[in-house]
Write an enzyme that holds these catalytic residues in place. Sequence first.
Site, PDB file in Angstrom:
ATOM      1  N   ASP A  35      18.065  11.317  40.442  1.00 42.81           N
ATOM      2  CA  ASP A  35      16.678  11.671  40.792  1.00 42.81           C
ATOM      3  C   ASP A  35      15.690  10.935  39.894  1.00 42.81           C
ATOM      4  O   ASP A  35      15.985  10.637  38.736  1.00 42.81           O
ATOM      5  CB  ASP A  35      16.511  13.196  40.655  1.00 42.81           C
TER       6      ASP A  35
ATOM      7  N   ASN B  18      13.612   8.179  41.158  1.00 42.41           N
ATOM      8  CA  ASN B  18      13.272   6.817  41.607  1.00 42.41           C
ATOM      9  C   ASN B  18      11.789   6.688  41.953  1.00 42.41           C
ATOM     10  O   ASN B  18      11.147   5.687  41.618  1.00 42.41           O
ATOM     11  CB  ASN B  18      14.066   6.457  42.873  1.00 42.41           C
TER      12      ASN B  18
ATOM     13  N   HIS C 126      13.724   3.037  44.578  1.00 44.78           N
ATOM     14  CA  HIS C 126      15.078   3.202  45.135  1.00 44.78           C
ATOM     15  C   HIS C 126      15.908   1.938  44.909  1.00 44.78           C
ATOM     16  O   HIS C 126      17.086   2.014  44.577  1.00 44.78           O
ATOM     17  CB  HIS C 126      15.000   3.534  46.626  1.00 44.78           C
TER      18      HIS C 126
ATOM     19  N   LEU D 245      39.082   4.382  40.596  1.00 41.20           N
ATOM     20  CA  LEU D 245      38.034   5.396  40.697  1.00 41.20           C
ATOM     21  C   LEU D 245      37.800   5.821  42.158  1.00 41.20           C
ATOM     22  O   LEU D 245      37.691   4.990  43.046  1.00 41.20           O
ATOM     23  CB  LEU D 245      36.725   4.818  40.129  1.00 41.20           C
TER      24      LEU D 245
HETATM   25  C1  IPE Z   1      17.987  15.432  45.440  1.00 46.81           C
HETATM   26  O1  IPE Z   1      16.777  14.925  44.986  1.00 46.81           O
HETATM   27  C2  IPE Z   1      18.595  14.509  46.458  1.00 46.81           C
HETATM   28  C3  IPE Z   1      19.039  13.216  45.964  1.00 46.81           C
HETATM   29  C4  IPE Z   1      19.025  12.795  44.733  1.00 46.81           C
HETATM   30  C5  IPE Z   1      19.571  12.347  46.976  1.00 46.81           C
HETATM   31  P1  IPE Z   1      15.387  15.384  45.621  1.00 46.81           P
HETATM   32  O2  IPE Z   1      14.337  14.638  44.892  1.00 46.81           O
HETATM   33  O3  IPE Z   1      15.405  15.263  47.084  1.00 46.81           O
HETATM   34  O4  IPE Z   1      15.364  16.938  45.232  1.00 46.81           O
HETATM   35  P2  IPE Z   1      14.134  17.938  45.182  1.00 46.81           P
HETATM   36  O5  IPE Z   1      13.382  17.772  46.468  1.00 46.81           O
HETATM   37  O6  IPE Z   1      13.287  17.549  44.014  1.00 46.81           O
HETATM   38  O7  IPE Z   1      14.754  19.280  44.978  1.00 46.81           O
HETATM   39  C1  IPE Z   2      15.970  10.285  44.197  1.00 43.94           C
HETATM   40  O1  IPE Z   2      14.734   9.901  43.708  1.00 43.94           O
HETATM   41  C2  IPE Z   2      16.420   9.437  45.362  1.00 43.94           C
HETATM   42  C3  IPE Z   2      16.449  10.133  46.651  1.00 43.94           C
HETATM   43  C4  IPE Z   2      16.184  11.403  46.840  1.00 43.94           C
HETATM   44  C5  IPE Z   2      16.846   9.349  47.793  1.00 43.94           C
HETATM   45  P1  IPE Z   2      13.399  10.499  44.300  1.00 43.94           P
HETATM   46  O2  IPE Z   2      12.953   9.621  45.417  1.00 43.94           O
HETATM   47  O3  IPE Z   2      13.552  11.927  44.647  1.00 43.94           O
HETATM   48  O4  IPE Z   2      12.423  10.340  43.077  1.00 43.94           O
HETATM   49  P2  IPE Z   2      11.279  11.333  42.618  1.00 43.94           P
HETATM   50  O5  IPE Z   2      11.922  12.672  42.388  1.00 43.94           O
HETATM   51  O6  IPE Z   2      10.264  11.382  43.714  1.00 43.94           O
HETATM   52  O7  IPE Z   2      10.752  10.724  41.366  1.00 43.94           O
HETATM   53 MG    MG Z   3      13.294  13.620  43.587  1.00 39.66          MG
END
Ligand code: IPE
Ligand code: IPE
Ligand code: MG
Length: 264
Positions: free
Chosen positions: A25, A27, A42, A136
Amino acid sequence: MPTDTDSDIPSTADARPRHIAVIMDGNGRWANKRHMPRAAGHKAGVNATRRIVENSARYGIEALTIFAFSSENWQRPEKEVSSLMSLFVSTIAAEVKKLHKKNVRVQFIGDRTRFSDKLQASINESEALTAANTGLKLNIAANYGGRWDIVHACRNILESVQGGELSADEIDESLFSRYLSLQDMPEPDLLIRTGGEQRISNFLIWQLAYAELYFTDALWPDFADNDFQAALDWYAGRQRRFGKTGQQLAQENTASTPGRQVSS
Ligand code: IPE
Ligand code: IPE
Ligand code: MG
């Protein structure tokens, strides 16, 4: 006075997790900080993913399960969803042969039927190419949700019951687990979540029941080798009690090899 405090009990030092799960999380925030589009975050995240796969293989971790796209992520703006889908296709195409050379077995978990034919084909090809690999086990959760996993298992169990292969009184936790994703590997010992949030976000809600939960503020694209090492060091200091007392573990530890983990 004899103590029964956990501080007296040796930790499972030098124990390594067999299975690590990761919520990658942060990105979007990484990109925002740089005034870049979220898609750039991403893309940068792919490098961190490559690093953790390499590190896991290097440390002899048996299985690594990464959350790439949740069943809830469809709710994001269409532009972001479509950029993620293109990134999946291009990343699989660019990485799978390299993973195969490194003896990594790639598997996807989640409901893949909602993906484009092109993405489904590349998912299937990557699994077929690496199916016999013995290194792995890399599990990629894509359109995955823990609740989906449980409902999907229930449906399949019901079909087995209706087909006469199973009776209701045979359904227990161990049987149920065998109908879930990742049924052929040990449950995750360690969950790493980057990005500072301390929640599970509908990841492996059944399988994480006894995982150690490690949260770090590092944003996923910044998650570096030393962050991975820090998570492993933190894990090695945990005492996994699985419902027992610290004293029971101490007795079991003296009766066997140091660093031994207690399993249920
Ligand atoms: C969880 O992250 C899903 C992935 C990392 C793919 P999110 O960014 O979607 O989660 P929430 O919305 O903050 O709970
Ligand atoms: C996680 O990073 C990747 C996906 C959920 C695909 P986010 O896109 O949720 O990044 P933040 O949480 O908005 O920073
Ligand atoms: Mg996120």
